[in-house]
Design a protein around this motif. Sequence first.
Motif, short mmCIF file in Angstrom:
data_model
loop_
_atom_site.label_atom_id
_atom_site.label_comp_id
_atom_site.label_asym_id
_atom_site.label_seq_id
_atom_site.Cartn_x
_atom_site.Cartn_y
_atom_site.Cartn_z
N GLY A 91 -9.56 -1.24 -0.23
CA GLY A 91 -8.20 -1.58 0.13
C GLY A 91 -7.55 -2.43 -0.94
O GLY A 91 -8.08 -2.57 -2.05
N ALA A 92 -6.40 -2.99 -0.65
CA ALA A 92 -5.68 -3.83 -1.59
C ALA A 92 -4.93 -4.91 -0.82
O ALA A 92 -4.37 -4.65 0.25
N TRP A 93 -4.95 -6.11 -1.38
CA TRP A 93 -4.23 -7.21 -0.74
C TRP A 93 -2.75 -7.13 -1.10
O TRP A 93 -2.37 -6.52 -2.09
N LYS A 94 -1.93 -7.76 -0.29
CA LYS A 94 -0.50 -7.80 -0.55
C LYS A 94 -0.25 -8.41 -1.94
O LYS A 94 -0.90 -9.37 -2.33
N ALA A 95 0.68 -7.84 -2.67
CA ALA A 95 0.93 -8.25 -4.05
C ALA A 95 1.32 -9.72 -4.16
O ALA A 95 2.07 -10.24 -3.33
N LEU A 96 0.80 -10.37 -5.19
CA LEU A 96 1.26 -11.72 -5.51
C LEU A 96 2.68 -11.64 -6.04
O LEU A 96 3.03 -10.72 -6.78
N PRO A 97 3.54 -12.59 -5.68
CA PRO A 97 4.96 -12.54 -6.10
C PRO A 97 5.15 -12.98 -7.55
O PRO A 97 5.65 -14.07 -7.84
N VAL A 98 4.74 -12.10 -8.48
CA VAL A 98 4.80 -12.47 -9.90
C VAL A 98 6.23 -12.41 -10.46
O VAL A 98 6.52 -13.04 -11.48
N ASP A 99 7.11 -11.67 -9.80
CA ASP A 99 8.50 -11.57 -10.23
C ASP A 99 9.20 -12.91 -9.95
O ASP A 99 9.31 -13.35 -8.80
N GLU A 100 9.67 -13.56 -11.01
CA GLU A 100 10.25 -14.90 -10.87
C GLU A 100 11.56 -14.90 -10.09
O GLU A 100 12.03 -15.96 -9.67
N THR A 101 12.16 -13.72 -9.88
CA THR A 101 13.40 -13.67 -9.10
C THR A 101 13.12 -13.70 -7.60
O THR A 101 14.04 -13.92 -6.81
#
Length: 201
Positions: A91-101
Amino acid sequence: MKKEIEYIGRSEIAIPTEKNEHEIMKMQEYATHYTWRDQSNYYNLYSGRKPRYFLGFHHTPSGVLLGYRCDRSETPIKEQLYTNGDLKIAGAWKALPVDETLDQHKYLTKMLEFMDSMDSDRMNWNVVSMHFKDEFMNNYKQLYLYDGNGYFIKQDLSYFFDVGDTLQVGFKNIPKDGVYKYEGMKTKQIETENKMKEMII
């Protein structure tokens, strides 16, 4: 003489020490800590659907273990047990919010700053899978580890979780999409009963 608490780097976190089960349970009482979102730890793992695998960040020299966020509404990492005893985990975990916006990026920044206060290069921080310690599996209702949005407390989680597989060595670079996938295969002991023997007299 009581040993003085040793802190790691510039952080406010202490080097993990041995504690008994009562002391560990006492650490995570209701509304005693703040999360990366600066909310109180009002929720326990029982409040969700008891996810088994979590995305963690392990400081290898000290053993400190951090968690960022857990999706309380679903279990992103699934288990599939085969008849031969093989257990597939994927599976995959929810994406880390790397987008600074993204508004959530500021919460990730708080965790990164916390990591940097212990290891400025983050080369000793590994991205890992972590799972709940077996001895606390029956204490879900008593361990308040995150807030209503699923953000973990700003504390060492090594008392409650074991480190599993290493997904990335060092945490200086984060995937552009912020996604960490997990896939593994383990062997699980299956207990079977021989019904035929019970039928033979």
